[in-house]
Design a protein around this motif. Structure first.
Motif, PDB file in Angstrom:
ATOM      1  N   LEU A 153       0.833  -1.194   0.000  1.00 14.87           N
ATOM      2  CA  LEU A 153       0.000   0.000   0.000  1.00 14.87           C
ATOM      3  C   LEU A 153       0.871   1.250   0.000  1.00 14.87           C
ATOM      4  O   LEU A 153       1.911   1.299   0.659  1.00 14.87           O
ATOM      5  CB  LEU A 153      -0.913   0.020   1.225  1.00 14.87           C
ATOM      6  N   SER A 154       0.416   2.273  -0.715  1.00 12.97           N
ATOM      7  CA  SER A 154       1.136   3.544  -0.727  1.00 12.97           C
ATOM      8  C   SER A 154       0.871   4.288   0.578  1.00 12.97           C
ATOM      9  O   SER A 154      -0.057   3.955   1.331  1.00 12.97           O
ATOM     10  CB  SER A 154       0.683   4.393  -1.915  1.00 12.97           C
ATOM     11  N   ASP A 155       1.665   5.324   0.836  1.00 17.06           N
ATOM     12  CA  ASP A 155       1.446   6.139   2.028  1.00 17.06           C
ATOM     13  C   ASP A 155       0.072   6.801   1.986  1.00 17.06           C
ATOM     14  O   ASP A 155      -0.606   6.913   3.009  1.00 17.06           O
ATOM     15  CB  ASP A 155       2.534   7.205   2.162  1.00 17.06           C
ATOM     16  N   ALA A 156      -0.346   7.237   0.801  1.00 13.17           N
ATOM     17  CA  ALA A 156      -1.661   7.864   0.660  1.00 13.17           C
ATOM     18  C   ALA A 156      -2.765   6.860   0.996  1.00 13.17           C
ATOM     19  O   ALA A 156      -3.743   7.209   1.662  1.00 13.17           O
ATOM     20  CB  ALA A 156      -1.842   8.408  -0.754  1.00 13.17           C
ATOM     21  N   GLU A 157      -2.629   5.614   0.551  1.00 10.89           N
ATOM     22  CA  GLU A 157      -3.626   4.591   0.871  1.00 10.89           C
ATOM     23  C   GLU A 157      -3.660   4.318   2.372  1.00 10.89           C
ATOM     24  O   GLU A 157      -4.737   4.181   2.958  1.00 10.89           O
ATOM     25  CB  GLU A 157      -3.331   3.304   0.098  1.00 10.89           C
ATOM     26  N   LYS A 158      -2.502   4.295   3.003  1.00 13.19           N
ATOM     27  CA  LYS A 158      -2.446   4.085   4.450  1.00 13.19           C
ATOM     28  C   LYS A 158      -3.089   5.252   5.196  1.00 13.19           C
ATOM     29  O   LYS A 158      -3.793   5.049   6.184  1.00 13.19           O
ATOM     30  CB  LYS A 158      -1.004   3.893   4.902  1.00 13.19           C
ATOM     31  N   ASP A 159      -2.875   6.488   4.699  1.00 14.15           N
ATOM     32  CA  ASP A 159      -3.503   7.654   5.321  1.00 14.15           C
ATOM     33  C   ASP A 159      -5.023   7.595   5.187  1.00 14.15           C
ATOM     34  O   ASP A 159      -5.747   7.929   6.123  1.00 14.15           O
ATOM     35  CB  ASP A 159      -2.974   8.949   4.703  1.00 14.15           C
ATOM     36  N   LEU A 160      -5.512   7.176   4.017  1.00 19.73           N
ATOM     37  CA  LEU A 160      -6.962   7.050   3.837  1.00 19.73           C
ATOM     38  C   LEU A 160      -7.533   5.964   4.734  1.00 19.73           C
ATOM     39  O   LEU A 160      -8.637   6.111   5.273  1.00 19.73           O
ATOM     40  CB  LEU A 160      -7.303   6.754   2.376  1.00 19.73           C
ATOM     41  N   ILE A 161      -6.802   4.873   4.907  1.00 19.23           N
ATOM     42  CA  ILE A 161      -7.246   3.817   5.821  1.00 19.23           C
ATOM     43  C   ILE A 161      -7.352   4.368   7.238  1.00 19.23           C
ATOM     44  O   ILE A 161      -8.339   4.122   7.942  1.00 19.23           O
ATOM     45  CB  ILE A 161      -6.307   2.588   5.757  1.00 19.23           C
ATOM     46  N   ASP A 162      -6.345   5.150   7.666  1.00 19.90           N
ATOM     47  CA  ASP A 162      -6.392   5.755   9.002  1.00 19.90           C
ATOM     48  C   ASP A 162      -7.613   6.660   9.149  1.00 19.90           C
ATOM     49  O   ASP A 162      -8.295   6.635  10.179  1.00 19.90           O
ATOM     50  CB  ASP A 162      -5.119   6.554   9.283  1.00 19.90           C
ATOM     51  N   HIS A 163      -7.897   7.454   8.114  1.00 18.00           N
ATOM     52  CA  HIS A 163      -9.072   8.328   8.155  1.00 18.00           C
ATOM     53  C   HIS A 163     -10.348   7.494   8.260  1.00 18.00           C
ATOM     54  O   HIS A 163     -11.234   7.805   9.063  1.00 18.00           O
ATOM     55  CB  HIS A 163      -9.121   9.219   6.908  1.00 18.00           C
ATOM     56  N   CYS A 164     -10.442   6.452   7.449  1.00 18.25           N
ATOM     57  CA  CYS A 164     -11.640   5.601   7.470  1.00 18.25           C
ATOM     58  C   CYS A 164     -11.807   4.903   8.812  1.00 18.25           C
ATOM     59  O   CYS A 164     -12.925   4.765   9.317  1.00 18.25           O
ATOM     60  CB  CYS A 164     -11.580   4.575   6.336  1.00 18.25           C
TER      61      CYS A 164
END
Length: 181
Positions: A153-164
């Motif tokens: 996963l990219s950093d952006a995908e990990k950030d979106l997961i954290d938000h979700c």
């Protein structure tokens, strides 16, 4: 961190107290900065563009529903645009899709504009962009492990997961305002 890009949801309830309570929770958790572009919308843009290049998107509400009926374990995010007011059929489909995603642990994000999502992906067609599924990154088919490789996963995908994860328990998914550009 990503609070500036979230628009407060309008809760419809028989109890004014429940609506006030939900809004206060949103306001408290998202710190009342709702209308500016932010890193969250840029994360969405980065995730969508990368997934597009890697050919791991399903675009359109009906194609997304069809895909999920047989492949629900390979979807990472489900992005939906707000339905136009008065379009109850689309609204019902979106509600059912969001419930299905929650049941199958697929992260859902709601954005403010179908046109902005289309523009982010550089599409000039009038195709249905009311729903975009982002699939997990592809894994080695010859690997012994059947688990998803979270290091892919990219950093952006990990950030979106954290938000979700931080908004998982909300009655309604907060709407993310995408940039105009």
């Amino acid at each position: 961190m990503y609070n500036e890009s979230v628009i407060p949801v309008k809760t419809e309830s028989f109890s004014g107290m429940a609506a006030k309570s939900t809004f206060c929770t949103l306001k408290h958790n998202l710190m009342n900065s709702f209308y500016c572009s932010s890193p969250l919308s840029q994360c969405i843009q980065s995730v969508l563009r990368r997934a597009c290049v890697e050919k791991r998107l399903t675009i359109g509400l009906l194609p997304a529903i069809q895909y999920l009926s047989s492949n629900c374990n390979s979807a990472l995010f489900c992005l939906t645009a707000e339905a136009p007011p008065g379009d109850s059929a689309t609204h019902m489909q979106e509600v059912l899709l969001q419930a299905f995603c929650a049941e199958n642990e697929i992260y859902t994000l709601k954005v403010d504009s179908e046109a902005k999502m289309r523009k982010m992906l550089g599409c000039r067609t009038t195709a249905d962009f009311s729903c975009v599924l982002v699939h997990y990154p592809y894994t080695d088919p010859f690997s012994d492990s059947q688990d998803v490789d979270l290091t892919a996963l990219s950093d952006a995908e990990k950030d979106l997961i954290d938000h979700c994860e931080s908004t998982w328990g909300f009655a309604q998914v907060p709407v993310i305002k995408l940039p105009e550009k």
